[in-house]
Design a protein around this motif. Sequence first.
Motif, short mmCIF file in Angstrom:
data_model
loop_
_atom_site.label_atom_id
_atom_site.label_comp_id
_atom_site.label_asym_id
_atom_site.label_seq_id
_atom_site.Cartn_x
_atom_site.Cartn_y
_atom_site.Cartn_z
N SER A 34 30.86 40.95 39.98
CA SER A 34 31.93 41.89 40.34
C SER A 34 31.41 43.26 40.76
O SER A 34 31.42 44.22 39.98
N ILE A 35 31.02 43.36 42.02
CA ILE A 35 30.45 44.62 42.50
C ILE A 35 31.43 45.78 42.41
O ILE A 35 31.05 46.92 42.28
N PHE A 36 32.73 45.49 42.51
CA PHE A 36 33.72 46.57 42.41
C PHE A 36 34.16 46.80 40.96
O PHE A 36 34.74 47.83 40.64
N GLY A 37 33.98 45.78 40.13
CA GLY A 37 34.40 45.90 38.73
C GLY A 37 35.78 45.35 38.45
O GLY A 37 36.21 45.27 37.30
N ASP A 38 36.50 44.94 39.49
CA ASP A 38 37.89 44.51 39.26
C ASP A 38 37.99 43.14 38.59
O ASP A 38 39.02 42.82 38.00
N THR A 39 36.93 42.32 38.67
CA THR A 39 36.95 41.05 37.95
C THR A 39 35.90 41.01 36.83
O THR A 39 35.63 39.95 36.26
N ALA A 40 35.32 42.17 36.52
CA ALA A 40 34.27 42.22 35.50
C ALA A 40 34.81 41.80 34.13
O ALA A 40 35.93 42.16 33.75
N GLY A 41 34.04 41.00 33.44
CA GLY A 41 34.40 40.60 32.07
C GLY A 41 35.38 39.45 31.97
O GLY A 41 35.62 38.92 30.87
N LEU A 42 35.94 39.03 33.08
CA LEU A 42 36.95 37.95 33.01
C LEU A 42 36.32 36.61 32.65
O LEU A 42 36.90 35.81 31.91
N ALA A 43 35.11 36.36 33.17
CA ALA A 43 34.45 35.09 32.86
C ALA A 43 34.15 35.00 31.37
O ALA A 43 34.32 33.94 30.75
N GLU A 44 33.72 36.12 30.78
CA GLU A 44 33.44 36.12 29.34
C GLU A 44 34.73 35.85 28.55
O GLU A 44 34.72 35.15 27.55
N ARG A 45 35.82 36.41 29.02
CA ARG A 45 37.07 36.26 28.28
C ARG A 45 37.71 34.87 28.47
O ARG A 45 38.19 34.27 27.53
N PHE A 46 37.69 34.37 29.72
CA PHE A 46 38.45 33.14 30.02
C PHE A 46 37.57 31.93 30.34
O PHE A 46 38.09 30.82 30.48
N GLY A 47 36.28 32.14 30.46
CA GLY A 47 35.38 31.01 30.71
C GLY A 47 35.23 30.70 32.19
O GLY A 47 36.03 31.14 33.02
N LYS A 48 34.19 29.91 32.48
CA LYS A 48 33.85 29.65 33.88
C LYS A 48 34.76 28.62 34.54
O LYS A 48 34.69 28.40 35.74
N ARG A 49 35.57 27.95 33.73
CA ARG A 49 36.53 27.01 34.33
C ARG A 49 37.60 27.78 35.11
O ARG A 49 38.02 27.36 36.17
N GLY A 172 39.31 50.75 49.32
CA GLY A 172 37.92 50.65 48.91
C GLY A 172 37.35 51.98 48.44
O GLY A 172 37.75 53.05 48.91
N GLY A 173 36.43 51.90 47.49
CA GLY A 173 35.72 53.09 47.05
C GLY A 173 36.54 54.03 46.19
O GLY A 173 36.15 55.16 45.91
N ARG A 174 37.71 53.56 45.76
CA ARG A 174 38.59 54.44 44.99
C ARG A 174 38.70 54.00 43.55
O ARG A 174 39.57 54.45 42.81
N GLY A 175 37.83 53.03 43.16
CA GLY A 175 37.93 52.42 41.84
C GLY A 175 37.85 53.40 40.69
O GLY A 175 38.40 53.16 39.62
N GLY A 176 37.14 54.51 40.90
CA GLY A 176 36.97 55.46 39.81
C GLY A 176 38.13 56.42 39.63
O GLY A 176 38.18 57.16 38.64
N GLU A 177 39.06 56.41 40.57
CA GLU A 177 40.17 57.37 40.50
C GLU A 177 41.06 57.11 39.29
O GLU A 177 41.43 55.98 39.02
N MET A 178 41.43 58.19 38.61
CA MET A 178 42.25 58.04 37.41
C MET A 178 43.72 58.24 37.72
O MET A 178 44.09 58.97 38.63
N GLY A 179 44.55 57.58 36.92
CA GLY A 179 45.99 57.80 37.04
C GLY A 179 46.67 57.36 35.76
O GLY A 179 46.07 56.63 34.94
N ASP A 180 47.91 57.80 35.56
CA ASP A 180 48.66 57.40 34.37
C ASP A 180 49.21 55.99 34.56
O ASP A 180 49.86 55.70 35.57
N VAL A 181 48.95 55.14 33.59
CA VAL A 181 49.46 53.76 33.63
C VAL A 181 50.27 53.53 32.36
O VAL A 181 49.79 53.81 31.26
N PRO A 182 51.50 53.04 32.49
CA PRO A 182 52.33 52.79 31.29
C PRO A 182 51.63 51.86 30.32
O PRO A 182 50.91 50.94 30.72
#
Lengths: 328, 331
Positions: A34-49, A172-182
Amino acid sequence: MARTRFIQAINDAIREEMERDEKVFVFGEDVEASIFGDTAGLAERFGKRRVRNTPISENTLTGMTVGAAACGYRPVLHIMFANFLFTGMDGVANQLAKARLMSGGQIELPATIIASYGGGRANAAQHSDTPYSAFMNLGGVHLVVPSNPADAKGLLKSAIRSNDPVLFFEPGGRGGEMGDVPDEEYLTPIGKAAVVRQGGDLTLISMGSTMRMTIQAADQLAEQGLECEVVDVRTLAPLDEETICAAAERTGRVVIVDESRERASAASHIAAVVAEKSFGHMKAPIRRVTARNAGLPLAPASEQYLLPNVDKIVAAAVEISENGRLPA
Amino acid sequence: MSKNLSPDVSECLELLKTMYVIRYAEEQLGDDFAAGKLPGGVHLSIGQEAVSAGICAHLTDRDKVSSTHRGHGHFLAKGGEPKHLIAEIYGKEEGCCRGMGGSLHVADYSKGIIGANGIVGAGIPVATGAALANHLDDDGSMTVVFFGDGASNQGVLQESMNFAALWKLPLLYVCENNQFGQFSPTATVTAGVISDRAKAFDIPVEVVDGNDVRAVWQTMAGAADHIRSGKGPVFIEAHTYRIRNHFEREHLVIKTPYRTEEEVEKMRRERDPIEMLQEWLKDENLADEATCQAIDKDAKTLVDEAVAFGDAGTPPPLDVGEKYQFVGTSS
């Protein structure tokens, strides 16, 4: 509310929907790394299936969404850079956008494709396009273009739950931007624009990557005495014509800001809709601020020259303002 | 991989009936096209019926089939109703796709027929996704993708074989090598042996006489066993011959012949899969002339009824295109 980064909001949306529905799975090139980080950690959580690293084979990947979706699953394809959608165009344009129609409505196609788009980072021409306007013409896919973390999460959750195909374009390139999320569960509806700022002199309409510069332009214009109403389109297909036209009619002066290239841009379509439906309310020509009609070069200043920016938006707004110049 | 198993007499008679139904349906559609009755075009698979029949005899409704522009035979062999096929090609609302798809896009998802495709080779990625769904379901179901020698030159075949071999997907590749890609003899546009391409991915390969329905059936018995047991994909190259033109309008647009009439006539006379099966059944004293004739008549009746059904159908309402485009619901 919690301050959340753009990329984390996307990651949270996928994670929550995978927890909610076991038929959701994620696949794509290097979704584990996950070069952007948006799918990072999902394989660890849900497995490779359910989180599947794939070969670099875009034309097969896009076509696979159709087969998997038509056979009971909710595939989320991460295509990485939006330019790679062109490589996988048959699967999107000839299959995903048409399979339900061609079958006479026999099937549902709950597929989501995530693509990172846009220029300004010296990624050169093949990693910098804003291709959503090309997909607006397909007819058979929904298109969402979030501009902030809260909408990114809410729109992606809606996309994954939708029983129709949705292309999710993340700036693209905006992954670090912060915002309020409910903190609580919420969905941002597909097909609804948002009025994000009130103002009686002009209407600025934008989406996704150009929203931030549009707000900055509105700030500058306000400092100089021009109050802008600002609309975040959020969904390009279906387009919320009602909200857009109502906002246009309230001021009669409209600037549309869009990172796609000028010719047949999203802004062009929105301008046509406003011209057809709200012409009688217009007090000045509708203006578009878009990328110029060329691919984006590497050299940073040459690239920036082609892209929309705050100065271009302010200039267009001033030009169509009541006096054609800033108030004295 | 080959199972030492042949179709028994009743299975042979079923295969014969399937081939007769395909043959009569397609002869009808050819006549309909010539008479100007069809709203669109058709690509006929006359002479290739044994491949559809022999493969699909081993499939259930849970199994998926992805098909081609020459896909009527796949549709009928997989359990699609002749009347739904004919009505669809007539552009009627009673068709399998409510008149929205036509010949190029016949589909019946309730029977596992996940669509014919007008883009050569494009069914391959779709089938790969369906096979991934089979794999995730983990219930012994499988997907068959039919494609021609022409489609074997599309890059997606190579991509898909890599996926299927890597993930051990329950996917059967059936290359119907009918000797022509549109208007070009296969050898003029294709290097090497098509099925050898699968060997590069360590996918087991079977080459079979695609006009011998018993051979296809037998090959498929082994392939289906292999695939359903979780061992991954298989590639079958079935050699057959396209008796009809690429499409029915061909004589109007192709002025320079790319094959001789004598060649076509010889194949029609000596390699007709229906005749080959009937002769074998009679030679072996497994079925007499009267039995074969009764099957022939049943098939003809079924197609005649399908034509009447299609004729009696209604054109769909004008505004359905947008209606069928989206479901408009969420989970």
